[in-house]
Design an enzyme around this catalytic site. Structure first.
Site, PDB file in Angstrom:
ATOM      1  N   ASP A   1       9.208  -0.649  -5.737  1.00  0.00           N
ATOM      2  CA  ASP A   1       9.335  -1.449  -4.515  1.00  0.00           C
ATOM      3  C   ASP A   1      10.627  -1.122  -3.769  1.00  0.00           C
ATOM      4  OD1 ASP A   1       7.207  -3.257  -4.000  1.00  0.00           O
ATOM      5  OD2 ASP A   1       7.831  -4.533  -5.672  1.00  0.00           O
TER       6      ASP A   1
ATOM      7  N   GLN B   1       4.847  -8.784  -8.127  1.00  0.00           N
ATOM      8  CA  GLN B   1       4.381  -9.235  -6.811  1.00  0.00           C
ATOM      9  C   GLN B   1       5.167 -10.480  -6.369  1.00  0.00           C
ATOM     10  OE1 GLN B   1       2.195  -7.500  -4.951  1.00  0.00           O
ATOM     11  NE2 GLN B   1       2.276  -8.951  -3.284  1.00  0.00           N
TER      12      GLN B   1
ATOM     13  N   LYS C   1      -3.914  -2.862  -4.855  1.00  0.00           N
ATOM     14  CA  LYS C   1      -3.008  -1.882  -5.489  1.00  0.00           C
ATOM     15  C   LYS C   1      -3.711  -1.239  -6.682  1.00  0.00           C
ATOM     16  CE  LYS C   1       1.052  -4.161  -3.682  1.00  0.00           C
ATOM     17  NZ  LYS C   1       2.143  -5.135  -3.814  1.00  0.00           N
TER      18      LYS C   1
END
Ligand code: GUN
Length: 283
Positions: free
Chosen positions: A119, A96, A52
């Site tokens: 997200d 995460q 990322k």
């Protein structure tokens, strides 16, 4: 013989468009930034987070990395998220998953400002996806929809079967296919006679997390097969689908690696751009 859906190619296509918009924002004095939080030492998560960061650098997005020790408490993590929520220069926040067992994941997700929730895991964003009025889509299902569109694979009226019902992939995937007028079946560990269901699929999405789970006898001739699996077998990355036998009868198939994986990151970059635009009242 199947046509291979090239996730690297589609991801490069999406990222190029995002990159152009990022540089346009830069010329207006707007710097786009993404904060990524990783708690603990999960080896797969470390790789994902590093990828990322690399994508951010490629596209001109400022990436802020917070690598926290395994013993971080929920309060400490919520404290960091609160600071990032209130930091105007931070456009997107990603924590995460999975988090260590002692941290309640949903509490953490709920604490992220929905406007920075790149997200799309926050209940407000999940609810907005349900009613079809959303700013962000979860990256993996959104990436799959993007791949289908790139290859002109229509969804309307098709029988779509999703194996897996996770909040991250299975459930939103089913919802996005439904939005495109697919006839959607969501299968899971309690589904009876799974092969009988999967064999009805014109579009089959597997998000199970087990190597060699989808075998040729579970796939209809001519089906489009999307493999979300990221499994390790003898140190080698492989998907859920027995690629060699399934690609002989499917019409399209995604490989692992080089299929869905690169798309997830591309869509994260797109969501980060969207967040920055919304926060700066650019539509
Ligand atoms: N873990 C596996 N996939 C994802 C994802 O898309 N986002 C986050 N935050 N964690 C993940």
């Amino acid at each position: 013989m199947s046509k291979i859906i090239n996730g690297k190619e589609v991801s490069a296509f999406v990222k190029e468009k995002v990159k152009t918009e990022i540089s346009l924002l830069k010329s207006k004095g707007i710097d786009v930034s993404l904060a990524v939080i990783l708690v603990g030492e999960n080896p797969a998560s470390k790789i994902y987070v590093a990828n990322k960061k690399k994508a951010c650098e490629e596209l001109g997005i400022t990436s802020l990395e917070y690598l926290l020790p395994e013993e971080t408490t929920t309060e400490e993590l919520l404290g960091l998220i609160d600071t990032l929520n209130n930091e105007k220069t931070v456009n997107g926040i990603l924590c995460q998953l999975p988090l260590p067992k002692h941290i309640d994941e949903q509490t953490v997700i709920n604490s992220i400002n929905p406007k920075k929730d790149v997200d799309a895991f926050h209940p407000e964003n999940v609810g907005r996806i349900m009613i079809g009025d959303f700013d962000f889509l979860p990256c993996t299902p959104a990436g799959i929809m993007e791949m289908l569109s790139y290859y002109n694979i229509g969804v309307e009226g098709k029988n779509c079967v999703v194996i897996g019902r996770s909040n991250i992939v299975g459930k939103p995937m089913s919802m996005l296919l439904l939005h495109k007028n697919g006839t959607v079946t969501t299968c899971h560990s309690k589904t009876k006679d799974l092969p009988n269901v999967t064999k009805t699929a014109d579009i089959l999405v597997s998000a199970v997390g087990k190597a060699n789970f989808v075998t040729a006898d579970m796939v209809k001739e001519g089906a489009v097969v999307i493999d979300v699996g990221m499994n390790r077998e003898n140190g080698k990355l492989c998907g859920d689908v027995c690629f060699d036998e399934v690609e002989k009868l499917s019409s399209y198939i995604t490989p692992v690696p080089g299929g869905v994986g690169p798309m997830t990151i591309a869509m994260l970059m797109k969501n980060t751009l969207t967040a920055a635009k919304k926060q700066n009242n650019i539509f």
